[in-house]
Design an enzyme around this catalytic site. Structure first.
Site, mmCIF file in Angstrom:
data_model
loop_
_atom_site.group_PDB
_atom_site.id
_atom_site.type_symbol
_atom_site.label_atom_id
_atom_site.label_comp_id
_atom_site.label_asym_id
_atom_site.label_seq_id
_atom_site.Cartn_x
_atom_site.Cartn_y
_atom_site.Cartn_z
ATOM 1 N N CYS A 78 39.074 44.530 47.150
ATOM 2 C CA CYS A 78 40.001 43.681 46.399
ATOM 3 C C CYS A 78 40.622 42.635 47.320
ATOM 4 O O CYS A 78 40.785 42.862 48.533
ATOM 5 C CB CYS A 78 41.134 44.501 45.782
ATOM 6 S SG CYS A 78 40.621 45.817 44.679
ATOM 7 N N ASP A 79 40.972 41.507 46.734
ATOM 8 C CA ASP A 79 41.723 40.500 47.475
ATOM 9 C C ASP A 79 42.560 39.689 46.486
ATOM 10 O O ASP A 79 42.128 39.455 45.350
ATOM 11 C CB ASP A 79 40.804 39.565 48.255
ATOM 12 C CG ASP A 79 41.592 38.673 49.206
ATOM 13 O OD1 ASP A 79 41.965 39.171 50.282
ATOM 14 O OD2 ASP A 79 41.865 37.510 48.848
ATOM 15 N N SER A 80 43.751 39.279 46.915
ATOM 16 C CA SER A 80 44.665 38.553 46.040
ATOM 17 C C SER A 80 45.138 37.258 46.690
ATOM 18 O O SER A 80 45.377 37.208 47.901
ATOM 19 C CB SER A 80 45.891 39.419 45.705
ATOM 20 O OG SER A 80 45.516 40.624 45.074
ATOM 21 N N GLY A 115 40.696 39.381 43.045
ATOM 22 C CA GLY A 115 39.263 39.618 42.931
ATOM 23 C C GLY A 115 38.953 41.086 43.132
ATOM 24 O O GLY A 115 39.588 41.760 43.950
#
Length: 257
Positions: A78-80, A115
């Site tokens: 995950c990435d924000s 994501g």
């Protein structure tokens, strides 16, 4: 590959907030930090950036794992990032940067994109998508900004704010899934699992929040194997419903410790 293999979920993130989201939903992940250098990815669209970084993180962890034969291994990366005023904002560079951001963001809105990339190591399949939530920031004072930045919390998170920590009071409201802002959308994870022919209930651990045991994909039971009362709620002695923490609940919802 047998469909009855137990599932193992590896979280490719050091984020305690993401791990807590999974745990609160009955999923106990293993944690393996990807070590991806986020500065290597440059793009003009926030959605593309967070998804590419999520993919790289998941792939980096997958490259360090091997199929075991007795488990089906899934890796979630995950990435924000925050899209605000035409810019893509990750973590602030320092306290001065966090302060400048907050002076611009207060009283305004941005979109937090997270994501998600889910890889089935054994099947060689991947499902990925971006979740987006609009965040409306409060009109906070310079003193509040200074106090918040001094805690150090804004320096560790994308967009320089949280909704599940000290920054919560400085967010007026959101439009969308709150988990997206925290960094992992559980509804989206459920949909990604479905793309891989899996269910979120397949990932439930033996002990769920509230103390009842849960068979993956099955019926909650009380300790000792007794079925829980209708609705999945465990009962105290005498048949009274219990709540998390062992408190009893009086009629009309008053909690008594």
């Amino acid at each position: 590959m047998s469909e009855t293999l137990p599932l193992r979920l590896v979280l490719a993130s050091a984020s305690p907030a993401r791990r807590k989201l999974l745990q609160a939903a009955g999923v106990e992940p293993e944690v393996l930090v990807s070590g991806v250098d986020e500065s290597l990815v440059v793009t003009e669209r926030a959605e593309d950036l967070c998804l590419e970084l999520a993919r790289l993180k998941a792939q980096a962890v997958v490259s360090r794992l091997n199929p075991t034969g007795d488990q089906r291994t899934l890796v979630i990366g995950c990435d924000s990032v925050l899209a605000f005023d035409g810019e893509i904002l990750g973590k602030p560079d320092d306290a001065a940067d966090a302060t400048r951001r907050w002076r611009r963001m207060r009283g305004r809105s941005g979109v937090l994109h997270s994501g998600h990339c889910l890889i089935d190591l054994d099947a060689g399949r991947r499902a990925e998508a971006v979740a987006s939530t609009t965040v409306h920031f409060a009109e906070i004072s310079d003193d509040e900004i200074a106090a918040y930045v001094a805690t150090g919390e804004p320096l560790a998170v994308a967009g320089a704010f949280t909704i599940d920590g000290l920054g919560g009071p400085f967010v007026e409201r959101i439009e969308g899934d709150p988990g997206t802002v925290v960094g992992l959308s559980m509804p989206l994870l459920r949909r990604l699992l479905a793309e891989l022919d899996l269910r979120i209930t397949d990932l439930w651990t033996k002990v769920a929040p509230g103390g009842q045991s849960v068979e993956p994909g099955g019926q909650p039971t009380e300790p000792g194997g007794q079925p829980a009362e209708p609705g999945g709620q465990p009962a105290e002695a005498g048949g009274q419903p219990a709540v998390a923490g062992g408190q009893s609940v009086e009629p009309l919802g008053n909690v008594r410790s």
